[in-house]
Design an enzyme around this catalytic site. Sequence first.
Site, PDB file in Angstrom:
ATOM      1  N   GLN A  85      -4.486  -1.195   9.788  1.00 17.37           N
ATOM      2  CA  GLN A  85      -4.559  -2.530   9.224  1.00 17.37           C
ATOM      3  C   GLN A  85      -5.129  -3.519  10.242  1.00 17.37           C
ATOM      4  O   GLN A  85      -4.737  -3.514  11.409  1.00 17.37           O
ATOM      5  CB  GLN A  85      -3.150  -2.970   8.770  1.00 17.37           C
ATOM      6  CG  GLN A  85      -3.108  -4.276   8.001  1.00 17.37           C
ATOM      7  CD  GLN A  85      -3.746  -4.198   6.628  1.00 17.37           C
ATOM      8  OE1 GLN A  85      -3.865  -3.129   6.032  1.00 17.37           O
ATOM      9  NE2 GLN A  85      -4.178  -5.337   6.108  1.00 17.37           N
ATOM     10  N   ASP A 133     -10.586   3.284   4.479  1.00 20.50           N
ATOM     11  CA  ASP A 133     -11.113   1.921   4.494  1.00 20.50           C
ATOM     12  C   ASP A 133     -12.640   1.904   4.479  1.00 20.50           C
ATOM     13  O   ASP A 133     -13.249   0.867   4.237  1.00 20.50           O
ATOM     14  CB  ASP A 133     -10.640   1.187   5.760  1.00 20.50           C
ATOM     15  CG  ASP A 133      -9.458   0.275   5.506  1.00 20.50           C
ATOM     16  OD1 ASP A 133      -9.311  -0.190   4.363  1.00 20.50           O
ATOM     17  OD2 ASP A 133      -8.697   0.033   6.456  1.00 20.50           O
ATOM     18  N   LYS A 182       0.841  -1.209   0.000  1.00 21.86           N
ATOM     19  CA  LYS A 182       0.000   0.000   0.000  1.00 21.86           C
ATOM     20  C   LYS A 182       0.873   1.256   0.000  1.00 21.86           C
ATOM     21  O   LYS A 182       0.630   2.191  -0.770  1.00 21.86           O
ATOM     22  CB  LYS A 182      -0.935  -0.013   1.220  1.00 21.86           C
ATOM     23  CG  LYS A 182      -2.038  -1.066   1.120  1.00 21.86           C
ATOM     24  CD  LYS A 182      -2.838  -1.238   2.417  1.00 21.86           C
ATOM     25  CE  LYS A 182      -3.884  -2.332   2.258  1.00 21.86           C
ATOM     26  NZ  LYS A 182      -4.691  -2.569   3.484  1.00 21.86           N
TER      27      LYS A 182
HETATM   28  N1  GUN Z   1      -7.299  -6.614   6.614  1.00 21.53           N
HETATM   29  C1  GUN Z   1      -7.743  -7.318   5.552  1.00 21.53           C
HETATM   30  N2  GUN Z   1      -8.286  -6.499   4.630  1.00 21.53           N
HETATM   31  C2  GUN Z   1      -8.193  -5.250   5.122  1.00 21.53           C
HETATM   32  C3  GUN Z   1      -8.577  -3.978   4.632  1.00 21.53           C
HETATM   33  O1  GUN Z   1      -9.141  -3.822   3.543  1.00 21.53           O
HETATM   34  N3  GUN Z   1      -8.301  -2.928   5.442  1.00 21.53           N
HETATM   35  C4  GUN Z   1      -7.708  -3.079   6.661  1.00 21.53           C
HETATM   36  N4  GUN Z   1      -7.494  -2.004   7.394  1.00 21.53           N
HETATM   37  N5  GUN Z   1      -7.344  -4.246   7.145  1.00 21.53           N
HETATM   38  C5  GUN Z   1      -7.581  -5.324   6.376  1.00 21.53           C
END
Ligand code: GUN
Length: 298
Positions: A98, A121, A54
Amino acid sequence: MTAFIIDGKARAAGWRLALKDEVAARLARGAPRPGLRVVIVGDHPPSRAYVRIKARVADELGIDGGIVELPTTITTDELLAVVEGLNADPAVHAMLVQLPLPPQVDVPRVLEAIDPAKDVDGFHPVNVGRLTNATRPDPAALLIPCTPLGCLDLLLAVHGEDGLAGKRAVVLGRSNIVGKPLATLLLSRDCTVAIAHSRTADPERLTVEADLLIAAIGRPELVRGSWIKPGATVIDVGVSRVADGTERGRLVGDVAFEEARAVAGTITPVPGGVGPMTVAMLMRNTLAAHALQTGILA
Ligand code: GUN
């Protein structure tokens, strides 16, 4: 029939190219550089790999991407203080924490502490509520969870802007990250939507009727060829590593790919399907958050 394989990697690359141009155009108009912070707690190896990707893609696009690494022993209050700091930082237009987080952390409190305007998110209850209430959610005006947004983009690429109306969609999985928001998005496109989950009796009875089948359960190769309606569009969100005699093992999805591609009309591979789209949609959301905060598009 052998299914058409959707190249999510190529579609995501197209998005990244367009978004990179958009960043350059905004900078040329005098906007501040978009800033994204990805918060990671502890050393969960898949999460560490995801956040590195990311931040790297953000930098590629001209976004100021950064990782905030925190110890696995962190308390909820300490994590809340970090989130508050990012909320208050004018150079940060976008942030995410995350998941998963260690068990001592109160996840809803952390997600609710994120400024909804920076919540790329789309997990804050305000953004979840806005998504649920919208007749036709607009990704430029509303922060929508990245993986469902990427799945919808792939489905629109296959079926066209008006091509989803009336289709029977079955979503396997009811998570807040994928299943529930995706069901909402499909409903907004006039699909007839069912959500199946771990307590659904005989899910195959539902899936064999699905024109659109989206698997997001995290159970390697659960979905067999016999579960799929001939000609259906199959989107595989799952990513699991299974033993194959090598040290690293092999990545597989929730769908038994070789069986499924013999029945489906269109299918996403793992890897190279939904995964790169999730990252591209995070960048799309980062620019949406940047525009909403700076008024650059107004
Ligand atoms: N863990 C798995 N997928 C995601 C996501 O799209 N965002 C976040 N913050 N954590 C995750």
